[in-house]
Motif scaffolding. Structure first.
Motif, short mmCIF file in Angstrom:
data_model
loop_
_atom_site.label_atom_id
_atom_site.label_comp_id
_atom_site.label_asym_id
_atom_site.label_seq_id
_atom_site.Cartn_x
_atom_site.Cartn_y
_atom_site.Cartn_z
N TRP A 165 -5.96 11.53 5.60
CA TRP A 165 -6.58 10.11 5.31
C TRP A 165 -8.18 10.68 6.76
CZ3 TRP A 165 -4.75 6.13 9.86
CH2 TRP A 165 -5.60 4.72 9.65
N VAL A 191 -6.83 9.16 1.27
CA VAL A 191 -6.77 8.25 1.50
C VAL A 191 -8.01 7.40 2.18
CG1 VAL A 191 -5.83 5.58 2.53
CG2 VAL A 191 -4.27 7.71 1.20
N HIS A 192 -8.61 6.88 2.12
CA HIS A 192 -10.28 6.77 2.94
C HIS A 192 -10.26 5.50 2.92
CE1 HIS A 192 -15.19 7.15 2.93
NE2 HIS A 192 -14.12 7.27 4.20
N SER A 193 -10.30 4.81 4.16
CA SER A 193 -10.23 3.41 4.74
C SER A 193 -11.88 3.01 4.81
CB SER A 193 -9.26 3.42 5.61
OG SER A 193 -9.98 3.83 6.72
N LEU A 209 0.89 -0.67 0.00
CA LEU A 209 -0.03 -0.48 -0.06
C LEU A 209 1.03 1.37 0.05
CD1 LEU A 209 -2.18 1.45 -0.19
CD2 LEU A 209 -2.85 0.81 2.58
N LYS A 224 -10.07 5.02 -2.15
CA LYS A 224 -10.45 4.37 -1.25
C LYS A 224 -9.40 2.65 -1.22
CE LYS A 224 -14.97 6.89 -1.65
NZ LYS A 224 -16.59 6.25 -2.33
N ILE A 225 -9.39 3.21 -0.29
CA ILE A 225 -9.38 1.66 0.15
C ILE A 225 -10.50 0.72 1.18
CG2 ILE A 225 -7.78 0.60 1.73
CD1 ILE A 225 -6.18 1.86 -0.88
N HIS A 227 -9.53 -4.24 9.08
CA HIS A 227 -8.56 -4.40 8.16
C HIS A 227 -8.65 -3.50 7.46
CE1 HIS A 227 -11.84 -7.58 8.59
NE2 HIS A 227 -10.62 -8.80 8.21
N ALA A 228 -8.81 -2.65 6.17
CA ALA A 228 -8.35 -1.50 5.88
C ALA A 228 -7.73 -0.58 6.55
CB ALA A 228 -9.73 -1.04 4.49
N GLY A 229 -8.55 -0.25 7.87
CA GLY A 229 -8.11 1.40 8.65
C GLY A 229 -6.90 1.12 9.28
N VAL A 286 -3.58 1.01 6.62
CA VAL A 286 -3.45 2.23 5.97
C VAL A 286 -2.85 2.44 7.05
CG1 VAL A 286 -4.21 4.53 6.38
CG2 VAL A 286 -5.77 3.05 4.43
N ALA A 317 -10.47 7.90 8.43
CA ALA A 317 -10.77 6.68 8.90
C ALA A 317 -12.58 6.34 8.98
CB ALA A 317 -9.94 6.00 10.07
#
Length: 318
Positions: free
Chosen positions: A45, A19-21, A7, A317-318, A26-28, A31, A47
């Protein structure tokens, strides 16, 4: 840790401004690790907290420490429950909070109307039951309550969906024994699920943790009386005893009583459908939510423009 390194490399290549988790565990966390490893300035970011991200996992010591680090590192926070804003503040988050919106983005109410049965809830003879049995879901508790109501359910079909392994085995045994009339739903389109809600008198969801359950919103939209555990934030959407019932995740007797009341009180379920339809019209109309959704990123994009001068800012986006 290959994930955070990958990443970080992707962010260095794409150079997004934001960046948007979507989700923490998982995603957060991914990141967060990428940000801690970053050798260059990291993008702004956002979250976003889903479901049980803080409410449930915040009770685990290891997760609690990671959630605290995540919120300290995030520039913006979003969630779909006002409850979770307070929880984030308890974890030390001091930054800006974006508008509280349901993750569904709302419903196309013309489409909902087209799928509606036109039959009042008091005349419907189906019960929707969420079949999750996992870290949060407690469908086995719901099934216990339904079994205890065997005679009162003779004329009802129970529609069991999103079924876990253990509830599936239990349901199959109950079908074989002739104890309950259960239809197990495997894969189904969203329209098919909405039609099932539109044919149901009530919906039952039991879990130890949730945000605003999408199933509750679907039940409200289609006129089914929602019975949901108070470990979600459904009380932000309906008043207990008016638009639905709140229960607790382990009290079979309470869930049984709430189901029985909803089966016997025609006026209750019909009036709840009227009240909930008004709530849906005010708070879940996709056409009305669209401007709020479109404006969701505006504070972040303003900050990104001020920081980098890029126009338009690039979002990942993640």
């Amino acid at each position: 840790m290959q994930g955070p390194s990958s990443l970080e490399a992707l962010i260095q290549e794409l150079r997004p401004d934001v960046v948007h988790s979507l989700e923490f565990q998982h995603a957060g966390y991914l990141v967060l690790q990428a940000k801690l490893r970053a050798r260059e300035p990291f993008p702004l970011w956002i979250a976003t907290n889903w479901g049980s991200d803080i409410f449930h996992f915040g009770h685990d010591l290891a997760h609690r420490a990671e959630i605290t680090r995540l919120l300290a590192a995030a520039d913006f926070y979003s969630c779909e429950c006002h409850r979770d804003i307070l929880l984030a503040r308890d974890f030390g988050y001091a930054g800006p909070v974006l508008p509280v919106l349901p993750n569904t983005g709302g419903f196309d109410l013309d489409h909902v109307a087209a799928l509606s049965s036109g039959v009042p809830p008091s005349a419907r003879r189906c019960i929707m039951v969420k079949g999750y049995q996992h870290f949060a879901g407690r469908a086995m508790t719901t099934l216990d309550a339904l079994v205890s109501l065997g005679n009162q359910l003779r004329d009802y079909e129970i529609i069991l969906y999103s079924v876990g392994h253990e509830p599936l085995e239990r349901a199959q045994q109950l079908i074989a024994d002739g104890t309950l009339n259960i239809r197990i739903v495997g894969s189904a389109s969203h329209d098919e699920m909405l039609r099932s809600f539109a044919s149901s008198r009530l919906y039952v969801g039991t879990s130890v943790s949730d945000a605003i359950s999408t199933s509750v919103l679907e039940a409200m939209a289609m006129g089914a009386f929602p019975i949901q555990t108070n470990t979600s934030c459904c009380e932000e959407w309906f008043d207990d005893g008016v638009g639905g019932f709140l229960t607790t995740p382990h009290d079979v007797g309470l869930i049984r009583q709430r189901i029985l009341t909803a089966l016997e009180d025609d006026g209750l379920v019909d009036e709840a459908a009227r009240v909930n339809a008004e709530t849906v019209r005010k708070r879940l109309d996709r056409a009305k939510l669209a401007p709020r959704v479109a404006a969701f990123y505006e504070p972040v994009l303003r900050a990104a423009r001020k920081r980098s001068g890029c126009e338009p800012p690039v979002l990942l986006k993640i």
